[in-house]
Motif scaffolding. Structure first.
Motif, PDB file in Angstrom:
ATOM      1  N   TYR A  10      -7.710  23.911 -10.867  1.00 53.72           N
ATOM      2  CA  TYR A  10      -7.808  23.223 -12.155  1.00 53.72           C
ATOM      3  C   TYR A  10      -8.807  23.998 -13.020  1.00 53.72           C
ATOM      4  CZ  TYR A  10     -11.936  21.371  -9.746  1.00 53.72           C
ATOM      5  OH  TYR A  10     -13.105  21.258  -9.026  1.00 53.72           O
ATOM      6  N   PRO A  11      -8.680  23.900 -14.336  1.00 54.88           N
ATOM      7  CA  PRO A  11      -9.603  24.642 -15.212  1.00 54.88           C
ATOM      8  C   PRO A  11     -10.993  24.016 -15.193  1.00 54.88           C
ATOM      9  CG  PRO A  11      -8.147  23.268 -16.524  1.00 54.88           C
ATOM     10  CD  PRO A  11      -7.658  23.170 -15.108  1.00 54.88           C
ATOM     11  N   LEU A  12     -12.004  24.860 -15.252  1.00 51.69           N
ATOM     12  CA  LEU A  12     -13.385  24.391 -15.285  1.00 51.69           C
ATOM     13  C   LEU A  12     -14.266  25.485 -15.862  1.00 51.69           C
ATOM     14  CD1 LEU A  12     -14.856  24.416 -11.638  1.00 51.69           C
ATOM     15  CD2 LEU A  12     -12.972  25.827 -12.416  1.00 51.69           C
ATOM     16  N   ASP A  13     -15.429  25.089 -16.355  1.00 51.53           N
ATOM     17  CA  ASP A  13     -16.378  26.078 -16.863  1.00 51.53           C
ATOM     18  C   ASP A  13     -16.881  26.933 -15.702  1.00 51.53           C
ATOM     19  OD1 ASP A  13     -16.116  25.040 -19.397  1.00 51.53           O
ATOM     20  OD2 ASP A  13     -17.898  23.764 -19.243  1.00 51.53           O
ATOM     21  N   ASP A  14     -17.312  28.138 -16.024  1.00 55.44           N
ATOM     22  CA  ASP A  14     -17.811  29.020 -14.978  1.00 55.44           C
ATOM     23  C   ASP A  14     -19.221  28.628 -14.543  1.00 55.44           C
ATOM     24  OD1 ASP A  14     -17.495  31.299 -13.250  1.00 55.44           O
ATOM     25  OD2 ASP A  14     -18.925  32.346 -14.517  1.00 55.44           O
ATOM     26  N   LEU A  15     -20.065  28.239 -15.503  1.00 53.57           N
ATOM     27  CA  LEU A  15     -21.469  27.981 -15.195  1.00 53.57           C
ATOM     28  C   LEU A  15     -21.980  26.821 -16.037  1.00 53.57           C
ATOM     29  CD1 LEU A  15     -24.158  28.985 -13.813  1.00 53.57           C
ATOM     30  CD2 LEU A  15     -24.515  30.350 -15.884  1.00 53.57           C
ATOM     31  N   ARG A  16     -22.752  25.968 -15.392  1.00 50.30           N
ATOM     32  CA  ARG A  16     -23.432  24.883 -16.110  1.00 50.30           C
ATOM     33  C   ARG A  16     -24.874  24.838 -15.638  1.00 50.30           C
ATOM     34  NH1 ARG A  16     -21.438  18.733 -17.168  1.00 50.30           N
ATOM     35  NH2 ARG A  16     -23.449  17.788 -17.658  1.00 50.30           N
ATOM     36  N   VAL A  17     -25.799  24.964 -16.563  1.00 43.74           N
ATOM     37  CA  VAL A  17     -27.222  24.894 -16.236  1.00 43.74           C
ATOM     38  C   VAL A  17     -27.625  23.425 -16.196  1.00 43.74           C
ATOM     39  CG1 VAL A  17     -29.554  25.544 -16.904  1.00 43.74           C
ATOM     40  CG2 VAL A  17     -27.652  27.131 -17.292  1.00 43.74           C
ATOM     41  N   VAL A  18     -28.174  23.001 -15.067  1.00 44.60           N
ATOM     42  CA  VAL A  18     -28.510  21.603 -14.834  1.00 44.60           C
ATOM     43  C   VAL A  18     -30.008  21.405 -15.033  1.00 44.60           C
ATOM     44  CG1 VAL A  18     -28.559  19.775 -13.100  1.00 44.60           C
ATOM     45  CG2 VAL A  18     -26.587  21.298 -13.232  1.00 44.60           C
ATOM     46  N   THR A  19     -30.363  20.521 -15.965  1.00 44.81           N
ATOM     47  CA  THR A  19     -31.779  20.236 -16.214  1.00 44.81           C
ATOM     48  C   THR A  19     -32.048  18.749 -16.407  1.00 44.81           C
ATOM     49  OG1 THR A  19     -31.470  20.639 -18.587  1.00 44.81           O
ATOM     50  CG2 THR A  19     -32.230  22.500 -17.258  1.00 44.81           C
ATOM     51  N   ALA A  20     -31.025  17.977 -16.808  1.00 43.18           N
ATOM     52  CA  ALA A  20     -31.225  16.548 -17.094  1.00 43.18           C
ATOM     53  C   ALA A  20     -31.548  15.790 -15.807  1.00 43.18           C
ATOM     54  CB  ALA A  20     -29.982  15.952 -17.743  1.00 43.18           C
ATOM     55  N   ARG A  21     -32.364  14.752 -15.930  1.00 39.44           N
ATOM     56  CA  ARG A  21     -32.768  13.980 -14.756  1.00 39.44           C
ATOM     57  C   ARG A  21     -31.574  13.331 -14.066  1.00 39.44           C
ATOM     58  NH1 ARG A  21     -38.312  13.194 -14.524  1.00 39.44           N
ATOM     59  NH2 ARG A  21     -39.435  13.876 -16.379  1.00 39.44           N
ATOM     60  N   THR A  22     -30.603  12.865 -14.833  1.00 45.55           N
ATOM     61  CA  THR A  22     -29.424  12.240 -14.222  1.00 45.55           C
ATOM     62  C   THR A  22     -28.628  13.258 -13.407  1.00 45.55           C
ATOM     63  OG1 THR A  22     -28.218  12.633 -16.302  1.00 45.55           O
ATOM     64  CG2 THR A  22     -29.179  10.436 -15.966  1.00 45.55           C
ATOM     65  N   GLU A  23     -28.545  14.473 -13.910  1.00 49.29           N
ATOM     66  CA  GLU A  23     -27.840  15.532 -13.182  1.00 49.29           C
ATOM     67  C   GLU A  23     -28.586  15.889 -11.897  1.00 49.29           C
ATOM     68  OE1 GLU A  23     -25.979  18.099 -16.887  1.00 49.29           O
ATOM     69  OE2 GLU A  23     -28.078  18.389 -16.330  1.00 49.29           O
ATOM     70  N   LEU A  24     -29.895  16.069 -12.014  1.00 51.35           N
ATOM     71  CA  LEU A  24     -30.707  16.437 -10.851  1.00 51.35           C
ATOM     72  C   LEU A  24     -30.661  15.336  -9.794  1.00 51.35           C
ATOM     73  CD1 LEU A  24     -33.770  17.940 -12.748  1.00 51.35           C
ATOM     74  CD2 LEU A  24     -32.035  19.213 -11.463  1.00 51.35           C
ATOM     75  N   ALA A  25     -30.709  14.084 -10.235  1.00 55.38           N
ATOM     76  CA  ALA A  25     -30.647  12.969  -9.289  1.00 55.38           C
ATOM     77  C   ALA A  25     -29.293  12.947  -8.582  1.00 55.38           C
ATOM     78  CB  ALA A  25     -30.897  11.652 -10.010  1.00 55.38           C
ATOM     79  N   ALA A  26     -28.235  13.227  -9.324  1.00 51.57           N
ATOM     80  CA  ALA A  26     -26.901  13.226  -8.721  1.00 51.57           C
ATOM     81  C   ALA A  26     -26.757  14.329  -7.674  1.00 51.57           C
ATOM     82  CB  ALA A  26     -25.842  13.389  -9.806  1.00 51.57           C
ATOM     83  N   LEU A  27     -27.431  15.460  -7.910  1.00 50.74           N
ATOM     84  CA  LEU A  27     -27.332  16.586  -6.982  1.00 50.74           C
ATOM     85  C   LEU A  27     -28.258  16.452  -5.779  1.00 50.74           C
ATOM     86  CD1 LEU A  27     -27.196  19.575  -9.495  1.00 50.74           C
ATOM     87  CD2 LEU A  27     -25.333  18.740  -8.058  1.00 50.74           C
ATOM     88  N   SER A  28     -29.115  15.451  -5.784  1.00 54.35           N
ATOM     89  CA  SER A  28     -30.144  15.358  -4.743  1.00 54.35           C
ATOM     90  C   SER A  28     -29.676  14.668  -3.479  1.00 54.35           C
ATOM     91  CB  SER A  28     -31.373  14.617  -5.292  1.00 54.35           C
ATOM     92  OG  SER A  28     -31.053  13.261  -5.578  1.00 54.35           O
ATOM     93  N   HIS A  29     -28.425  14.213  -3.440  1.00 61.13           N
ATOM     94  CA  HIS A  29     -27.912  13.512  -2.260  1.00 61.13           C
ATOM     95  C   HIS A  29     -27.006  14.450  -1.457  1.00 61.13           C
ATOM     96  CE1 HIS A  29     -25.874  10.547   0.254  1.00 61.13           C
ATOM     97  NE2 HIS A  29     -26.800   9.671  -0.106  1.00 61.13           N
ATOM     98  N   PRO A  30     -27.198  14.570  -0.139  1.00 60.65           N
ATOM     99  CA  PRO A  30     -26.411  15.529   0.647  1.00 60.65           C
ATOM    100  C   PRO A  30     -24.910  15.253   0.639  1.00 60.65           C
ATOM    101  CG  PRO A  30     -27.731  14.106   2.074  1.00 60.65           C
ATOM    102  CD  PRO A  30     -28.227  13.899   0.676  1.00 60.65           C
ATOM    103  N   LEU A  31     -24.503  13.973   0.610  1.00 59.43           N
ATOM    104  CA  LEU A  31     -23.064  13.680   0.599  1.00 59.43           C
ATOM    105  C   LEU A  31     -22.443  14.118  -0.724  1.00 59.43           C
ATOM    106  CD1 LEU A  31     -20.501  12.548   1.785  1.00 59.43           C
ATOM    107  CD2 LEU A  31     -21.216  10.252   1.043  1.00 59.43           C
ATOM    108  N   ARG A  32     -23.155  13.900  -1.816  1.00 62.85           N
ATOM    109  CA  ARG A  32     -22.617  14.320  -3.114  1.00 62.85           C
ATOM    110  C   ARG A  32     -22.527  15.836  -3.183  1.00 62.85           C
ATOM    111  NH1 ARG A  32     -25.509   9.528  -4.947  1.00 62.85           N
ATOM    112  NH2 ARG A  32     -27.388  10.658  -5.557  1.00 62.85           N
ATOM    113  N   ASP A  33     -23.480  16.515  -2.575  1.00 63.58           N
ATOM    114  CA  ASP A  33     -23.431  17.977  -2.511  1.00 63.58           C
ATOM    115  C   ASP A  33     -22.196  18.437  -1.740  1.00 63.58           C
ATOM    116  OD1 ASP A  33     -24.795  20.569  -3.039  1.00 63.58           O
ATOM    117  OD2 ASP A  33     -24.825  20.662  -0.857  1.00 63.58           O
ATOM    118  N   THR A  34     -21.875  17.740  -0.660  1.00 63.10           N
ATOM    119  CA  THR A  34     -20.689  18.073   0.130  1.00 63.10           C
ATOM    120  C   THR A  34     -19.415  17.829  -0.665  1.00 63.10           C
ATOM    121  OG1 THR A  34     -21.834  17.535   2.197  1.00 63.10           O
ATOM    122  CG2 THR A  34     -19.429  17.572   2.261  1.00 63.10           C
ATOM    123  N   LEU A  35     -19.356  16.724  -1.378  1.00 61.44           N
ATOM    124  CA  LEU A  35     -18.171  16.421  -2.179  1.00 61.44           C
ATOM    125  C   LEU A  35     -17.941  17.500  -3.234  1.00 61.44           C
ATOM    126  CD1 LEU A  35     -18.658  12.575  -2.727  1.00 61.44           C
ATOM    127  CD2 LEU A  35     -17.244  13.707  -1.007  1.00 61.44           C
TER     128      LEU A  35
END
Length: 204
Positions: A10-35
Motif C-alpha cells: 500500500y502507498p505510504l510516506d517514506d519517512l516521518r519524524v516523530v516528536t509529538a508526545r502522543t506519537e512517542l507514547a504510542a511507540l513506547s509499547h512493545p506490542l504496538r511496536d510489533t504491530l
C-alpha cells in the motif's frame, strides 16, 4: 538509497519524524511496536494481526486504535465479508524516525539495542547469532555520515521480499561512549620526547 521498496502493498510516506508526545507514547509499547513491524510486510486486519501475535482481537484492536489516534496507522482499504466491512490497516510511513524527545518522556521509551539484546539471547545460546561491536574515535560529522549509510541498509533490510520460515531481527546502534582510545601520534611523541620505541628516553 535502495531501489527495492515494493513492500508493503500500500502507498505510504517514506519517512516521518516523530516528536509529538502522543506519537512517542504510542511507540513506547512493545506490542504496538510489533504491530507496526508486521505492517511493513502488508496491510492487515485486526484479526490477522491478533493471529500473528497470539493475542485476543479486542486487545489488538485497542492498540491499533492508539496507533490510529497518534497518526501512525491508517485504514488503507476495506473489504466486505458478508454483512461486515473489514478494515485493513497500514502504516503512515515506512520509517518512523525519533526526533527530539522531551526529557520527561525518555523514561517511557525503551532502547532498541536493549530490546534486541533480550530478544537475541536464545540465538546467542544456540550459536545462531550474527553480531559485531566496534569502537572508533571519530568526529561527530563522520559519525552522522556513517549513520546515514547504516540507515539506508536498514531500509534495504525492511524492503527485502518476504519468504522462508524464519523471521530475522536486525539492530543497529551508534552512541557516544567513554571507551578508551589511543592518543594521536603527534601528541604521543610530544609526551615522551625522543624514545627508542620502548617508552624509555634515550640519553646522549
Amino acid at each position: 538509497m535502495s531501489s527495492n521498496l515494493a513492500l508493503p502493498d500500500y502507498p505510504l510516506d517514506d519517512l516521518r519524524v516523530v516528536t509529538a508526545r502522543t506519537e512517542l507514547a504510542a511507540l513506547s509499547h512493545p506490542l504496538r511496536d510489533t504491530l507496526l513491524d508486521l505492517l511493513l510486510e502488508r496491510a492487515a486486519t485486526v484479526g490477522e494481526l491478533a493471529t500473528a501475535v497470539g493475542r485476543p482481537p479486542s486487545t489488538v484492536a485497542y492498540h491499533v486504535h492508539v496507533l490510529l489516534d497518534a497518526g501512525l496507522l491508517r485504514v488503507v482499504r476495506t473489504r466486505r465479508v458478508r454483512a461486515i466491512e473489514e478494515r485493513f490497516y497500514g502504516r503512515t510511513a515506512r520509517i518512523f524516525y525519533i526526533g527530539q524527545v522531551p526529557v520527561d518522556a525518555l523514561g517511557r521509551m525503551t532502547s532498541p539495542v536493549a530490546d534486541a539484546a533480550a530478544e537475541s539471547a536464545p540465538a546467542h545460546h544456540a550459536d545462531t547469532l550474527r553480531a559485531i561491536l566496534r569502537h572508533a574515535r571519530i568526529p561527530r560529522e563522520r559519525a552522522a555520515e556513517f549513520w546515514d549509510r547504516v540507515f539506508e541498509l536498514t531500509r534495504e533490510f525492511s524492503a527485502l521480499p518476504r519468504g522462508g520460515e524464519t523471521t530475522y531481527g536486525f539492530v543497529a546502534g551508534l552512541y557516544p561512549t567513554t571507551y578508551p582510545s589511543l592518543p594521536d601520534p603527534a601528541d604521543a611523541a610530544d609526551e615522551v620526547g625522543g624514545t627508542d620505541g620502548s617508552g624509555t628516553r634515550e640519553v646522549s
